[in-house]
Design a protein around this motif. Sequence first.
Motif, PDB file in Angstrom:
ATOM      1  N   ALA A  73     -46.216  23.644 -33.099  1.00  0.00           N
ATOM      2  CA  ALA A  73     -45.812  24.790 -33.920  1.00  0.00           C
ATOM      3  C   ALA A  73     -46.517  24.776 -35.272  1.00  0.00           C
ATOM      4  CB  ALA A  73     -44.295  24.790 -34.107  1.00  0.00           C
ATOM      5  N   ALA A  74     -46.820  23.609 -35.782  1.00  0.00           N
ATOM      6  CA  ALA A  74     -47.476  23.492 -37.083  1.00  0.00           C
ATOM      7  C   ALA A  74     -48.873  24.121 -37.087  1.00  0.00           C
ATOM      8  CB  ALA A  74     -47.572  22.031 -37.487  1.00  0.00           C
ATOM      9  N   TYR A  75     -49.524  24.204 -35.920  1.00  0.00           N
ATOM     10  CA  TYR A  75     -50.846  24.824 -35.829  1.00  0.00           C
ATOM     11  C   TYR A  75     -50.761  26.345 -35.773  1.00  0.00           C
ATOM     12  CZ  TYR A  75     -52.793  20.253 -34.607  1.00  0.00           C
ATOM     13  OH  TYR A  75     -53.175  18.958 -34.609  1.00  0.00           O
ATOM     14  N   GLN A  76     -49.588  26.881 -35.535  1.00  0.00           N
ATOM     15  CA  GLN A  76     -49.425  28.299 -35.266  1.00  0.00           C
ATOM     16  C   GLN A  76     -48.966  29.069 -36.505  1.00  0.00           C
ATOM     17  OE1 GLN A  76     -46.956  28.559 -31.733  1.00  0.00           O
ATOM     18  NE2 GLN A  76     -47.854  26.661 -30.982  1.00  0.00           N
ATOM     19  N   VAL A  77     -49.609  28.833 -37.614  1.00  0.00           N
ATOM     20  CA  VAL A  77     -49.259  29.487 -38.875  1.00  0.00           C
ATOM     21  C   VAL A  77     -49.465  30.993 -38.750  1.00  0.00           C
ATOM     22  CG1 VAL A  77     -49.845  29.652 -41.327  1.00  0.00           C
ATOM     23  CG2 VAL A  77     -49.889  27.435 -40.178  1.00  0.00           C
ATOM     24  N   GLY A  78     -48.465  31.738 -39.189  1.00  0.00           N
ATOM     25  CA  GLY A  78     -48.560  33.190 -39.181  1.00  0.00           C
ATOM     26  C   GLY A  78     -48.145  33.841 -37.880  1.00  0.00           C
ATOM     27  N   GLN A  79     -47.817  33.072 -36.870  1.00  0.00           N
ATOM     28  CA  GLN A  79     -47.380  33.656 -35.611  1.00  0.00           C
ATOM     29  C   GLN A  79     -45.869  33.830 -35.621  1.00  0.00           C
ATOM     30  OE1 GLN A  79     -48.899  31.819 -32.111  1.00  0.00           O
ATOM     31  NE2 GLN A  79     -51.000  32.338 -32.616  1.00  0.00           N
ATOM     32  N   ALA A  80     -45.409  34.866 -34.959  1.00  0.00           N
ATOM     33  CA  ALA A  80     -43.983  35.207 -34.979  1.00  0.00           C
ATOM     34  C   ALA A  80     -43.126  34.145 -34.288  1.00  0.00           C
ATOM     35  CB  ALA A  80     -43.765  36.560 -34.315  1.00  0.00           C
ATOM     36  N   GLN A  81     -43.525  33.711 -33.113  1.00  0.00           N
ATOM     37  CA  GLN A  81     -42.717  32.762 -32.358  1.00  0.00           C
ATOM     38  C   GLN A  81     -43.507  31.475 -32.167  1.00  0.00           C
ATOM     39  OE1 GLN A  81     -41.367  34.292 -28.617  1.00  0.00           O
ATOM     40  NE2 GLN A  81     -39.843  32.697 -28.371  1.00  0.00           N
ATOM     41  N   ARG A  82     -43.307  30.533 -33.067  1.00  0.00           N
ATOM     42  CA  ARG A  82     -44.036  29.265 -33.014  1.00  0.00           C
ATOM     43  C   ARG A  82     -43.275  28.295 -32.120  1.00  0.00           C
ATOM     44  NH1 ARG A  82     -45.426  27.927 -39.110  1.00  0.00           N
ATOM     45  NH2 ARG A  82     -43.733  26.533 -38.654  1.00  0.00           N
ATOM     46  N   GLN A  83     -44.043  27.586 -31.255  1.00  0.00           N
ATOM     47  CA  GLN A  83     -43.448  26.646 -30.313  1.00  0.00           C
ATOM     48  C   GLN A  83     -44.312  25.415 -30.182  1.00  0.00           C
ATOM     49  OE1 GLN A  83     -43.536  28.792 -26.634  1.00  0.00           O
ATOM     50  NE2 GLN A  83     -41.808  30.092 -27.159  1.00  0.00           N
ATOM     51  N   ASP A  84     -43.664  24.307 -29.850  1.00  0.00           N
ATOM     52  CA  ASP A  84     -44.390  23.109 -29.451  1.00  0.00           C
ATOM     53  C   ASP A  84     -44.630  23.211 -27.952  1.00  0.00           C
ATOM     54  OD1 ASP A  84     -44.408  21.882 -31.973  1.00  0.00           O
ATOM     55  OD2 ASP A  84     -42.464  20.944 -31.639  1.00  0.00           O
ATOM     56  N   LEU A  85     -45.856  22.963 -27.527  1.00  0.00           N
ATOM     57  CA  LEU A  85     -46.216  23.034 -26.119  1.00  0.00           C
ATOM     58  C   LEU A  85     -46.799  21.686 -25.715  1.00  0.00           C
ATOM     59  CD1 LEU A  85     -46.224  25.115 -23.854  1.00  0.00           C
ATOM     60  CD2 LEU A  85     -48.457  25.861 -24.636  1.00  0.00           C
ATOM     61  N   LEU A  86     -46.042  20.943 -24.915  1.00  0.00           N
ATOM     62  CA  LEU A  86     -46.426  19.594 -24.519  1.00  0.00           C
ATOM     63  C   LEU A  86     -46.540  19.498 -23.003  1.00  0.00           C
ATOM     64  CD1 LEU A  86     -43.798  17.840 -26.777  1.00  0.00           C
ATOM     65  CD2 LEU A  86     -46.215  18.132 -27.296  1.00  0.00           C
ATOM     66  N   TYR A  87     -47.481  18.677 -22.538  1.00  0.00           N
ATOM     67  CA  TYR A  87     -47.694  18.495 -21.106  1.00  0.00           C
ATOM     68  C   TYR A  87     -47.733  17.010 -20.776  1.00  0.00           C
ATOM     69  CZ  TYR A  87     -49.101  23.361 -21.058  1.00  0.00           C
ATOM     70  OH  TYR A  87     -49.123  24.718 -21.184  1.00  0.00           O
ATOM     71  N   GLN A  88     -47.358  16.722 -19.534  1.00  0.00           N
ATOM     72  CA  GLN A  88     -47.482  15.369 -19.005  1.00  0.00           C
ATOM     73  C   GLN A  88     -47.835  15.489 -17.531  1.00  0.00           C
ATOM     74  OE1 GLN A  88     -43.994  12.914 -19.149  1.00  0.00           O
ATOM     75  NE2 GLN A  88     -45.192  11.050 -18.947  1.00  0.00           N
ATOM     76  N   LEU A  89     -48.768  14.658 -17.089  1.00  0.00           N
ATOM     77  CA  LEU A  89     -49.204  14.663 -15.696  1.00  0.00           C
ATOM     78  C   LEU A  89     -48.648  13.442 -14.981  1.00  0.00           C
ATOM     79  CD1 LEU A  89     -52.967  15.524 -16.274  1.00  0.00           C
ATOM     80  CD2 LEU A  89     -51.097  17.103 -15.784  1.00  0.00           C
ATOM     81  N   ARG A  90     -48.365  13.627 -13.692  1.00  0.00           N
ATOM     82  CA  ARG A  90     -47.874  12.522 -12.873  1.00  0.00           C
ATOM     83  C   ARG A  90     -48.376  12.730 -11.454  1.00  0.00           C
ATOM     84  NH1 ARG A  90     -41.744  12.578 -12.546  1.00  0.00           N
ATOM     85  NH2 ARG A  90     -42.194  13.326 -10.479  1.00  0.00           N
ATOM     86  N   VAL A  91     -48.696  11.643 -10.780  1.00  0.00           N
ATOM     87  CA  VAL A  91     -49.076  11.727  -9.378  1.00  0.00           C
ATOM     88  C   VAL A  91     -47.793  11.701  -8.583  1.00  0.00           C
ATOM     89  CG1 VAL A  91     -50.296  10.597  -7.493  1.00  0.00           C
ATOM     90  CG2 VAL A  91     -51.293  10.612  -9.780  1.00  0.00           C
TER      91      VAL A  91
END
Length: 176
Positions: A73-91
């Motif tokens: 969210a800290a990278y999304q300055v000026g955007q209306a709906q800021r969110q953290d977007l995290l991913y994790q991969l698993r076999v």
Amino acid sequence: MAMRLTRNLLPALLLGACLGGTPLLAAEPASGLSGGEQAGYLAELKRLYLTQNERQALLAHSNDLLRTYALRAAYQVGQAQRQDLLYQLRVDSPGELLVREQIGDPQSGDVAVHNRRISLFGVDPFIRYDCPPSGISCVFYHPADGSPLLTIVRDHQGAAELAKALSFLIRNLQKG
């Protein structure tokens, strides 16, 4: 005069772009590596992650890159709906990759988690991605249907490294 010059140069520019230009949509990130370079890359990852298993090293490296280049969210300055977007991969099972997507709202503290199972047998192992110049993110596309799969912060070197690691991981998982 300028219009005529542009018209005369346009075919040369298009031909140059087709023969040696850099595409805006990256594909086949690891195809330029020779057998020795591939072996060196995999050996370096195994050394870095202290394992003799290529799959474990590639999975750990991909997950580290996803954490490093997560779209926060800290990278999304000026955007209306800021969110953290995290991913994790698993076999999950032979030939399948499980992608865990976590979307967090820093203001309310709400978190939504989505799991996506990707069957990798028969798909092109080269991960495609796009980092639009006007955006703040890079989007990675599903290898089977081309739909958006992952989104990270806009960083060309990070995106290229992640695409390379994911492509190697997919090839490894396709072996069974």
